[in-house]
Design an enzyme around this catalytic site. Structure first.
Site, PDB file in Angstrom:
ATOM      1  N   LYS A  49       0.837  -1.208   0.000  1.00  0.00           N
ATOM      2  CA  LYS A  49       0.000   0.000   0.000  1.00  0.00           C
ATOM      3  C   LYS A  49       0.871   1.257   0.000  1.00  0.00           C
ATOM      4  CE  LYS A  49      -0.276  -0.212   5.058  1.00  0.00           C
ATOM      5  NZ  LYS A  49      -1.107  -0.623   6.203  1.00  0.00           N
ATOM      6  N   ARG A 147     -10.622  -0.120  14.767  1.00  0.00           N
ATOM      7  CA  ARG A 147     -10.495   0.645  13.525  1.00  0.00           C
ATOM      8  C   ARG A 147     -11.402  -0.037  12.516  1.00  0.00           C
ATOM      9  NH1 ARG A 147      -4.468   1.378  11.245  1.00  0.00           N
ATOM     10  NH2 ARG A 147      -5.180  -0.411  10.045  1.00  0.00           N
ATOM     11  N   TYR A 281      14.802  30.062   7.921  1.00  0.00           N
ATOM     12  CA  TYR A 281      13.688  30.860   8.455  1.00  0.00           C
ATOM     13  C   TYR A 281      13.667  30.897   9.981  1.00  0.00           C
ATOM     14  CZ  TYR A 281      11.666  30.480   3.748  1.00  0.00           C
ATOM     15  OH  TYR A 281      11.443  30.551   2.406  1.00  0.00           O
ATOM     16  N   MET A 329      10.735  24.299   2.703  1.00  0.00           N
ATOM     17  CA  MET A 329       9.994  23.470   1.753  1.00  0.00           C
ATOM     18  C   MET A 329      10.914  22.669   0.830  1.00  0.00           C
ATOM     19  SD  MET A 329       7.099  24.522  -1.061  1.00  0.00           S
ATOM     20  CE  MET A 329       5.987  25.250   0.129  1.00  0.00           C
TER      21      MET A 329
END
Ligand SMILES: *Cc1c(COP(=O)(O)O)cnc(C)c1O
Length: 391
Positions: A49, A147, A281, A329
């Site tokens: 998956k 779940r 940053y 990013m």
């Protein structure tokens, strides 16, 4: 024949790349062999998956088949259908359904479909009638995970309805299955409780006349450490890719596993900066003295966790460095101290660890998460390069 058609072996050198995730398919095969040795009486379903936990579902599925995985498992039906479209013809289960399907496409593609409730049984049966085929259904019982899966209180209705649909030829119940909550915590009381609930659900299914081909509950930690959970089939995911499900139960090498993915990037800039220079940053890092910074051209868009700002490890110039300041990013910096490297030199973020590089587990610790999340979230902007020693 269940193997996927072969693909050309990848080469990291063919085209220049800013960064790459090299996936060693020989390691995937060796991991499947090691897992089969742990569960010698069970079949093995390789869980592929989420693009094979970020490793590339198709090449990893092919490698797992070559190593003897008789089943593949995916979460969504779309993932299963993509394997079929790529030529896989072996047994294949998918388990995460929402109303609307695509049930019909899955039944036509000979995919085993998981059913956790009456709504899904009805939709699977309707698809089978519409196609004129018998749908292969695996019934999932919630033995305590809370779940997906049918609650024990609703189980009698589900198995009776499934048996009735089987009698009319609409469905064939091929499996009864469940999933552990705490298999990675040896000795956890939920483990025997879930096994007992699973055995009860199996017995009830047999009493109404169901005779599933495969009974299965074991994920990676259960495959590795709970032999009484193996039943007919084990269903490992993370360990196929060579990672340990949890550092508490052991390192990959202790289970004969080898991490398949190595993530590296080419250094984009090397520069001298004065003491007191803020880095990235927010200036969370300020150079403590005159130093050399190296710019690593991957960031959170590539799956590098921003939570690893100031903590993530990288092998640069033969030494571990730490992310200096924030992960942005697209890039982050490391402080080389008194060392220097060349632009274009390789920075290794993680790999199997035997070239001195950090591992995905090291990044997981740095970011406060699990190695599953580190490898699975590597972004689509990072090319996967598959190394294969077979044609
Ligand atoms: C993801 C998943 C697995 C594989 O779990 P690992 O811990 O990666 O081995 C097995 N079964 C189900 C239902 C899953 O969702």
């Amino acid at each position: 024949m269940t193997a996927l058609p072969g693909g050309a072996p990848g080469s990291a050198a063919a085209t220049p790349m800013r960064a790459r995730a090299v996936v060693d398919l020989a390691a995937v095969r060796a991991n499947v062999h090691a897992l089969r040795e742990r569960a010698p009486r069970a079949e093995l379903m390789a869980v592929v998956k989420s693009d094979g936990y970020g490793h590339g579902a198709l090449p990893c599925a092919r490698a797992a088949r070559q190593a003897g995985a008789t089943w593949l498992g995916t979460a969504t039906p779309q993932e299963a259908l993509a394997l079929r479209a790529a030529g896989d013809t072996g047994r294949l289960l998918c388990w995460l359904w929402t109303p609307g399907g695509p049930w019909r496409e899955a039944v036509e593609a000979d995919v085993d479909v998981s059913v956790s409730g009456m709504w899904a049984l009805r939709e699977a049966a309707a698809a089978a009638r519409a196609t004129g085929r018998t749908a292969r259904v695996q019934l999932k019982i919630d033995t305590g995970l809370g779940r997906n899966g049918c609650q024990p209180a609703d189980w009698p209705e589900l198995i009776s309805a499934a048996r009735a649909a089987e009698a009319e030829g609409t469905l064939a119940v091929t499996g009864i299955w469940s999933h552990f909550a705490c298999a990675d915590e040896p000795g956890h009381p939920s483990i025997p409780a879930q096994l007992a609930a699973y055995r009860e659900a199996l017995a009830a299914a047999e009493r109404v006349g169901l005779a599933p081909e495969v009974r299965h509950i074991a994920n990676s930690p259960a495959t590795l450490t709970i032999p009484e959970s193996h039943f007919d089939l084990v269903r490992p995911g993370i360990s196929v890719y060579g990672l340990s499900p949890s550092p508490e139960i052991g390192l990959p090498a202790e289970f004969g596993l080898r991490p398949a993915m190595t993530l590296s990037a080419d250094i984009a800039l090397v520069k001298r900066v004065p003491s007191g220079h803020g880095v990235s940053y927010g200036h969370q890092y300020v150079t403590p003295g005159e130093t050399t910074l190296a710019l690593i051209p991957v960031g959170y868009a590539d799956g590098i966790p921003r939570h690893a700002s100031g903590t993530g490890p990288v092998l640069v110039g033969g030494k571990w460095r730490t992310v200096a300041g924030r992960v942005a990013m697209d890039q982050f910096a490391v402080d080389l101290g008194g060392d220097t490297v060349e632009v274009g030199d390789e920075a290794v973020l993680f790999g199997p660890g035997d070239r001195g590089e950090p591992t995905a587990e090291d990044w997981a610790r740095a970011a406060g998460t699990i190695s599953y999340e580190i490898v699975t979230r590597i972004g689509t902007r990072v090319p996967r390069v598959h190394l294969d020693d077979l044609p």
